[in-house]
Design an enzyme around this catalytic site. Structure first.
Site, PDB file in Angstrom:
ATOM      1  N   ASP A 156       0.821  -1.210   0.000  1.00 38.92           N
ATOM      2  CA  ASP A 156       0.000   0.000   0.000  1.00 38.92           C
ATOM      3  C   ASP A 156       0.858   1.266   0.000  1.00 38.92           C
ATOM      4  OD1 ASP A 156      -2.250  -1.544   0.176  1.00 38.92           O
ATOM      5  OD2 ASP A 156      -2.953  -0.716   2.075  1.00 38.92           O
ATOM      6  N   HIS A 312       3.561  -2.511   3.265  1.00 42.86           N
ATOM      7  CA  HIS A 312       3.527  -1.112   2.813  1.00 42.86           C
ATOM      8  C   HIS A 312       4.816  -0.693   2.120  1.00 42.86           C
ATOM      9  CE1 HIS A 312       0.147  -0.974   5.624  1.00 42.86           C
ATOM     10  NE2 HIS A 312      -0.261   0.102   4.983  1.00 42.86           N
TER      11      HIS A 312
END
Ligand SMILES: *[C@@H]1O[C@H](CO)[C@@H](O)[C@H](O)[C@H]1NC(C)=O
Ligand SMILES: *[C@@H]1O[C@H](CO)[C@@H](O)[C@H](O)[C@H]1NC(C)=O
Ligand SMILES: *[C@@H]1O[C@H](CO)[C@@H](O)[C@H](O)[C@H]1NC(C)=O
Ligand SMILES: *[C@@H]1O[C@H](CO)[C@@H](O)[C@H](O)[C@H]1NC(C)=O
Ligand SMILES: *[C@@H]1O[C@H](CO)[C@@H](O)[C@H](O)[C@H]1NC(C)=O
Ligand SMILES: *[C@@H]1O[C@H](CO)[C@@H](O)[C@H](O)[C@H]1NC(C)=O
Ligand SMILES: *[C@@H]1O[C@H](CO)[C@@H](O)[C@H](O)[C@H]1NC(C)=O
Length: 416
Positions: A156, A312
């Protein structure tokens, strides 16, 4: 008669307009012919050097006056009052939208669930972990990789300006990931997004400003998704078919709006909490989580299924953690693939110029009988995934004080 057919053709053209909103974006980028100039920002592996401003590519002349303010809710500077946005917005049949209230924020910064019906009528993931819509005509979520011993690789919050060393490793190892890009990052770091496409990653979107979507109005939700689609299209020439809500905060109202933009929601079933490493969680805690997930690849946990592990791109800390553990992940799991690949989604974009291999072809696992290429509707329909497997992911806001504390910390600005 004339009026009737005029009304009908207007209605028809409106439907076409809503579905084909992306064709109105004046994009000149050809996703199969993108190139990246060799400037220090794209070649260095020193974060400070990579994160220096650069002149955007000639096909994407960034003009701030044409975009929402970066990192603010995409309606904040009045961009939604212009004719282009209004046309796309008004092409949606809002009368068909599920009548679900816009959530309020609780004092701790998480969505307020105090009045929410425990039977979960709105399939609110944050409250219940629900992934199969309870309202009609909504794309069901993808949240797992069904193939055994498969790690669904996804990150992400990119494209981060300092991602060169990390993307270099993925390229060397021929690893593909699903990359959930934030619109504000895409317009700020266009070569970062272009690199994702050039390297063959599965590009999906992660909203314009990373806010809690269930707390935004219909217009705000639409704007967050619309401008991010537009940014990715103008920069890379591609229109994603997949998105991930910030904090996983999605209900049927938000899913319905995403479905109008032909977007399917992708969630996850295991979470590293890497974004908190060195902030609200000690790095050691996140490392222990990685070690556990790696162990699960060898001790039989994934004998019959795979996973989708949330990681992430955010910054040097999270990418350094990924680089530290990827070699171990690759050893522990039979397959490490992006989510489009593990789901056999061979066309993950509106544009058919970019095609992905099926899982079997990408991994060389089994010879595939020459099945016809999937139609556009198959490739954007994720219902098949939502029916298999149990739902092991509870919503991150589910009544759990520790989790809510973490989320509040995130909202207090530790997490972008
Ligand atoms: C939507 O729901 C609210 C309250 O639940 C109700 O007051 C309102 O009339 C409903 N609107 C429509 C268009 O059905
Ligand atoms: C997905 O499945 C649900 C329940 O089976 C159904 O109500 C819904 O219409 C389906 N959505 C799509 C896009 O096919
Ligand atoms: C596999 O390892 C994980 C992580 O340490 C553990 O939670 C799980 O119980 C183990 N499963 C088996 C079958 O040993
Ligand atoms: C990208 O990474 C750099 C350094 O690793 C960090 O300073 C920066 O805050 C990150 N940018 C965003 C938008 O998260
Ligand atoms: C993180 O930053 C250090 C230097 O500050 C650098 O040596 C290292 O390569 C960076 N890691 C990644 C994944 O870019
Ligand atoms: C992907 O395709 C393979 C081979 O056709 C099949 O066995 C598998 O079930 C498919 N997976 C999904 C998620 O559709
Ligand atoms: C998989 O490979 C076979 C054999 O090369 C090919 O015929 C087929 O079209 C491929 N399928 C996909 C979805 O790429």
């Amino acid at each position: 008669m004339y009026l009737k057919s005029l009304a009908l053709s207007l209605a028809l053209s409106q439907i076409v307009c809503a579905a084909e909103y992306w064709e109105a974006f004046k994009a000149t980028a050809d996703p199969t012919k993108l190139s990246i100039p060799k400037i220090t920002q794209t070649t260095s592996i020193d974060p400070a050097t990579q994160c220096q401003w650069y002149e955007p590519p000639s096909h994407f002349k960034f003009n701030a006056a044409e975009w929402p303010t970066a990192w603010e809710i995409a309606t904040s500077n009045g961009m939604t009052k212009n004719a282009e946005f209004k046309k796309a917005y008004n092409a949606i049949d809002w009368k068909s939208a599920p009548n679900i209230t816009v959530r309020k924020l609780a004092p701790n910064g998480s969505p307020d669930m105090s009045d929410y019906d425990a039977s979960d009528p709105d399939c609110w993931w944050s409250a219940s972990g629900c992934t199969v819509p309870k309202h009609e005509k909504i794309n069901a979520d993808i949240y797992s990789c069904p193939e055994p011993e498969t790690w669904g690789l996804n990150f992400d919050d990119g494209p981060n300006c300092s991602h060169n060393a990390f993307y270099d490793y993925l390229a060397q190892q021929k690893l593909k990931a699903s990359m959930f890009y934030i619109g504000s990052n895409v317009v700020n770091w266009p070569y970062g997004a272009i690199r994702g496409v050039v390297d063959g990653h599965h590009i999906a979107q992660h909203t314009w400003s990373h806010n809690l979507m269930t707390t935004l109005t219909n217009e705000e939700v639409f704007a967050e998704l619309y401008f991010t689609q537009k940014a990715i299209k103008l920069v890379t020439g591609l229109t994603p078919l997949h998105w991930r809500p910030a904090f996983g905060d999605v209900d049927d109202r938000v899913r319905w709006i995403a479905t109008q933009l032909k977007l399917t929601t992708i969630l996850w079933d295991l979470d590293t909490d890497d974004w908190a490493a060195g902030d609200s969680l000690p790095i050691k805690t996140v490392e222990d989580t990685y070690e556990n997930f790696i162990k699960m690849g060898t001790n039989g946990t994934f004998k019959n299924t795979g996973n989708v592990v949330l990681q992430h791109e955010i910054d040097n800390t999270t990418m350094t953690l990924a680089l530290k553990y990827l070699p171990k992940i690759q050893k522990a799991y039979k397959h490490v693939v992006d989510i489009a690949t593990c789901q056999n989604i061979t066309y993950p974009y509106q544009e058919k110029s970019v095609k992905f291999a099926s899982f079997a072809n990408a991994t060389g696992t089994k010879p595939e009988s020459s099945s016809p290429a999937p139609s556009a509707s198959q490739s954007s329909n994720s219902n098949v995934s939502a029916q298999s497997g149990e739902d092991s992911s509870a919503g991150i806001f589910a009544a759990n004080a520790a989790v809510i504390g973490t989320v509040a910390a995130a909202l207090a600005g530790l997490l972008l």
